[in-house]
Scaffold this motif. Sequence first.
Motif, PDB file in Angstrom:
ATOM      1  N   VAL A  47       2.994  -2.953   8.323  1.00  0.00           N
ATOM      2  CA  VAL A  47       1.760  -2.692   6.888  1.00  0.00           C
ATOM      3  C   VAL A  47       1.421  -1.995   5.984  1.00  0.00           C
ATOM      4  CG1 VAL A  47      -1.176  -2.912   7.593  1.00  0.00           C
ATOM      5  CG2 VAL A  47       0.532  -3.646   9.800  1.00  0.00           C
ATOM      6  N   ALA A  48       2.007  -0.856   5.842  1.00  0.00           N
ATOM      7  CA  ALA A  48       1.750  -0.552   4.816  1.00  0.00           C
ATOM      8  C   ALA A  48       2.760  -0.927   3.448  1.00  0.00           C
ATOM      9  CB  ALA A  48       2.567   1.440   4.690  1.00  0.00           C
ATOM     10  N   LYS A  49       3.741  -1.412   3.711  1.00  0.00           N
ATOM     11  CA  LYS A  49       4.646  -1.817   2.706  1.00  0.00           C
ATOM     12  C   LYS A  49       4.092  -3.337   2.580  1.00  0.00           C
ATOM     13  CE  LYS A  49       9.239  -1.106   2.791  1.00  0.00           C
ATOM     14  NZ  LYS A  49       8.667   0.170   0.966  1.00  0.00           N
ATOM     15  N   GLN A  50       3.524  -4.070   3.559  1.00  0.00           N
ATOM     16  CA  GLN A  50       3.236  -5.545   2.948  1.00  0.00           C
ATOM     17  C   GLN A  50       1.868  -5.265   2.747  1.00  0.00           C
ATOM     18  OE1 GLN A  50       1.507  -8.363   6.298  1.00  0.00           O
ATOM     19  NE2 GLN A  50       3.040  -9.341   6.165  1.00  0.00           N
ATOM     20  N   THR A  51       1.037  -4.375   2.780  1.00  0.00           N
ATOM     21  CA  THR A  51      -0.438  -4.877   2.116  1.00  0.00           C
ATOM     22  C   THR A  51      -0.021  -3.503   0.549  1.00  0.00           C
ATOM     23  OG1 THR A  51      -1.237  -3.019   3.639  1.00  0.00           O
ATOM     24  CG2 THR A  51      -1.604  -5.318   3.899  1.00  0.00           C
ATOM     25  N   LYS A  52       0.118  -2.680   0.850  1.00  0.00           N
ATOM     26  CA  LYS A  52       0.400  -2.119  -0.520  1.00  0.00           C
ATOM     27  C   LYS A  52      -0.912  -0.938   0.045  1.00  0.00           C
ATOM     28  CE  LYS A  52       2.752  -4.722  -3.659  1.00  0.00           C
ATOM     29  NZ  LYS A  52       4.322  -3.815  -3.127  1.00  0.00           N
ATOM     30  N   THR A  53      -0.655  -0.318   1.184  1.00  0.00           N
ATOM     31  CA  THR A  53      -1.731   0.893   1.750  1.00  0.00           C
ATOM     32  C   THR A  53      -1.285   1.656   1.905  1.00  0.00           C
ATOM     33  OG1 THR A  53      -2.852  -1.708   1.953  1.00  0.00           O
ATOM     34  CG2 THR A  53      -3.655   0.957   2.670  1.00  0.00           C
TER      35      THR A  53
END
Length: 255
Positions: free
Chosen positions: A136-142
């Motif tokens: 999720v962090a990498k996909q959303t850049k969050t």
Amino acid sequence: MAARTGVGKTWAMLLIAHSAWKSGYSVLFVTTEMSQRNVTTRLIAIEAAIPYGDFRSGKLSVFDEEKMRKATDAMKESTGFVLVGGDFDFKASSVGAYISEMKPDLAIVDGAYLLRGEGKGRFDQAASVFDELKRVAKQTKTPIVVTTQLNREGAKAKKGAVGTDSLALTDAAGWNSDVIYSLYQDDDMKEDSRLTLKPIKIRESWSGDIECHWDFNKMDFSEVGEGDSDDGFEVFTGGAAESEEDEDVGGEVLF
């Protein structure tokens, strides 16, 4: 962020969240264990800078009561801070859904080890949780900041000298993280209201220990620095974190 129970992981997460929020960033705060009411109480104490023990016991002075009311009213009118969770039945996929919908500047998961994941056993589920958070962090850049537990060996380590193998439940926590700090406080530090953040892993960099005030009467959690020389405190910078290269960029998972 890793530590054993009762050291101050939730407080550390709230201080990070509050600092980001007051700096104008939107924050999603997920609590898996502590109730939303208790988290809000702590956040109000931080915002109002009132003694937490007095606040919790209902023994605030008239002056501090007024500070509490003003802080509470101001928070009610503010936006950009969303608190969700508060029970043991929260899935890692739900965190991803909240992040995708809200698009916060920062996501914090207090107690990631309690999130429900895929797999039959607790260890498999824990591994899938950290895999999902990284995805999720990498996909959303969050950037996602989470807390987890140290295992028993890590808790017994002398002067908090721990590595990624000291993280409880799964090696996936260490594999998927970009930055890992542990919280360390011995009896003398507790007496002096101090706490040390000890780096376990810093990807593509290095960091020494960070010593902070940990004073719930003054609500002072600032870094111990040169301005504290009159109190006899010094900055301790010993201990190197593990470092490794990774060519991936984008969202980070911070522990």
